[in-house]
Design a protein around this motif. Structure first.
Motif, PDB file in Angstrom:
ATOM      1  N   PRO A 101       0.820  -1.216   0.000  1.00 17.02           N
ATOM      2  CA  PRO A 101       0.000   0.000   0.000  1.00 17.02           C
ATOM      3  C   PRO A 101       0.854   1.267   0.000  1.00 17.02           C
ATOM      4  O   PRO A 101       1.874   1.344   0.698  1.00 17.02           O
ATOM      5  CB  PRO A 101      -0.798  -0.122   1.307  1.00 17.02           C
ATOM      6  N   ASN A 102       0.432   2.250  -0.781  1.00 22.58           N
ATOM      7  CA  ASN A 102       1.087   3.561  -0.784  1.00 22.58           C
ATOM      8  C   ASN A 102       0.477   4.409   0.336  1.00 22.58           C
ATOM      9  O   ASN A 102      -0.611   4.960   0.188  1.00 22.58           O
ATOM     10  CB  ASN A 102       0.890   4.258  -2.135  1.00 22.58           C
ATOM     11  N   THR A 103       1.185   4.509   1.425  1.00 21.50           N
ATOM     12  CA  THR A 103       0.651   5.177   2.618  1.00 21.50           C
ATOM     13  C   THR A 103       1.311   6.523   2.903  1.00 21.50           C
ATOM     14  O   THR A 103       0.950   7.195   3.869  1.00 21.50           O
ATOM     15  CB  THR A 103       0.855   4.284   3.855  1.00 21.50           C
ATOM     16  N   GLU A 104       2.277   6.916   2.087  1.00 20.55           N
ATOM     17  CA  GLU A 104       3.120   8.063   2.433  1.00 20.55           C
ATOM     18  C   GLU A 104       2.331   9.362   2.603  1.00 20.55           C
ATOM     19  O   GLU A 104       2.586  10.131   3.539  1.00 20.55           O
ATOM     20  CB  GLU A 104       4.213   8.245   1.375  1.00 20.55           C
ATOM     21  N   LEU A 105       1.380   9.619   1.714  1.00 20.88           N
ATOM     22  CA  LEU A 105       0.625  10.868   1.829  1.00 20.88           C
ATOM     23  C   LEU A 105      -0.226  10.859   3.095  1.00 20.88           C
ATOM     24  O   LEU A 105      -0.311  11.868   3.808  1.00 20.88           O
ATOM     25  CB  LEU A 105      -0.248  11.087   0.593  1.00 20.88           C
TER      26      LEU A 105
END
Length: 415
Positions: free
Chosen positions: A249-253
């Motif tokens: 999952p792209n969670t950075e933002l």
């Protein structure tokens, strides 16, 4: 009055959310770094999709007066609790929002092994994206390896484009795959039908289980891959190797805004609300579950963000998609044997050419980064941080602004 909604990401979750919101009377701003909507799953934009659901969503959105599509624009960070930092062709900008829905998707989980940095080696999803984008593969020899249903989809895409798929190398044992198939048969008939269709299209392609690509060989480009099974090792002369072990999952933002993380994904409640009250999340950034989960979560998240109640059908579809996601996670989780793929001389951080041997002496990501520059290249650790978590047990680094490489002009737009 219906509040406005900003959505980051125009894949299945983002499009489903935007559709639900505009139909409810909201003003919607959909932001994406690609020129065309669709994300990685519905790649190529309208006209290239082979997905009636995507066409229907876009047809309802594109001329709607309440819909704004901000294209070719990356969200590179959070300026404050209610402002996005954007970077586009014309420079940087700050975009305030009232309510935010994150549909930032996922990226491939790549495990380092000898030769994985050779030209010709990609992720499984990476190869599929390249082929969909027009890369010619007719007559080229391809091995698809790793773990998960994406291997079948990638192989089928390559085969349809004229490639010669030499083998599909699945890391999970046959027993785990059988249990997964039983789970589909008991509750997910549509998914089972899709899987059987893919296998039918791939008839004649060897499907190896409990197997791994242990090495890629070549002088300057990929020439041979070495596959290990219980029967021993086999070498395949090939032009491309597509190797991926699932999605991350792209969670950075979300992290940049202070959203909590649970099991590597953005933590959400039954309304898809994160731990930050004015931010919701949907799709693969909340956990990997496929296009049906993304669409269900996107719709529920948008309605709840607007203070509206999802229908019983919406909630039923959401529960069904979450059951499938749990089935995926249970039967395709990375196995400890993957650690053995990486040898001391294997490059782990390909941006900075940092090997496993250089990382072994350090206790955590921060120490290793200070000593070796791991994670300091263009990808900012988006690939090697997960690999280090698997190999060394390190906690992944916290997101920092900018969450993506950005030019100075974009950062200068922060007031």
């Amino acid at each position: 009055m219906i509040p406005a909604l900003h959505i980051v990401g125009s894949g299945p979750a983002g499009l489903a959310a935007a559709h639900a919101a505009v139909m409810a009377g909201a003003q919607v701003c959909l932001i994406d770094d690609n020129r065309a909507a669709g994300g990685q799953v519905w790649r190529g934009g309208p006209g290239a999709w082979n997905a009636p659901a995507a066409d229907a969503l876009w047809a309802a959105l594109r001329e709607h007066p309440g819909f704004t599509h901000v294209r070719d624009t990356r969200v590179v960070g959070a300026v404050d609790a209610r402002t996005l930092l954007l970077e586009g062709d014309t420079g940087g900008a700050c975009m305030p929002f009232e309510r935010l829905l994150l549909c930032t998707g996922a990226r491939e989980f790549l495990v380092p092994f000898p030769g994985w940095t050779l030209p010709g080696v990609t992720g499984a999803g990476g190869l599929q994206a390249l082929v969909k984008g027009g890369m010619p593969v007719r007559g080229r020899r391809i091995v698809v390896a790793g773990s998960g249903p994406l291997l079948l989809a990638s192989a089928a895409t390559a085969l349809a484009a004229g490639a010669q798929v030499l083998a599909i190398v699945e890391h999970q044992p046959r027993a785990a795959l059988a249990r997964f198939g039983l789970g589909l048969a008991l509750r997910h008939h549509g998914k089972l039908h899709q899987a059987l269709q893919l296998f039918a299209r791939l008839r004649g392609v060897p499907y190896l289980t409990d197997a791994l690509v242990v090495e890629a060989k070549g002088d300057e480009v990929l020439q041979t891959v070495v596959v290990e099974t219980a029967r021993g090792r086999t070498e395949y002369d090939c032009d491309f190797l597509a190797a991926g072990f699932g999605l991350l999952p792209n969670t950075e933002l979300g992290q940049a805004f202070g959203c909590a993380i649970d099991a590597g994904a953005l933590a959400v409640d039954e309304r898809q609300q994160t731990t930050v009250p004015h931010i919701w999340a949907a799709g693969e950034c909340t956990g990997v579950g496929g296009v049906d989960q993304a669409r269900s979560e996107g719709r529920v998240a948008a309605l709840c963000a607007l203070g509206l109640a999802p229908s019983r059908a919406d909630l039923r579809a959401l529960r069904q998609s979450h059951h499938f996601a749990a089935l995926l996670a249970r039967h395709f989780a990375p196995r400890p044997a993957l650690r053995a793929l990486c040898r001391p001389g294997t490059i782990v951080c390909r941006c900075e050419d940092v090997t496993a041997a250089e990382l072994m002496p350090w206790r955590d990501w921060r120490e290793a980064k200070l000593a070796t520059r791991v994670g300091m290249g263009p990808c900012q650790g988006s690939t090697c941080a997960a690999a280090c978590a698997l190999l060394f047990g390190w906690e992944p680094p916290a997101a920092r602004i900018p969450i993506l490489p950005a030019n100075a002009g974009a950062l200068a737009s922060i007031e």
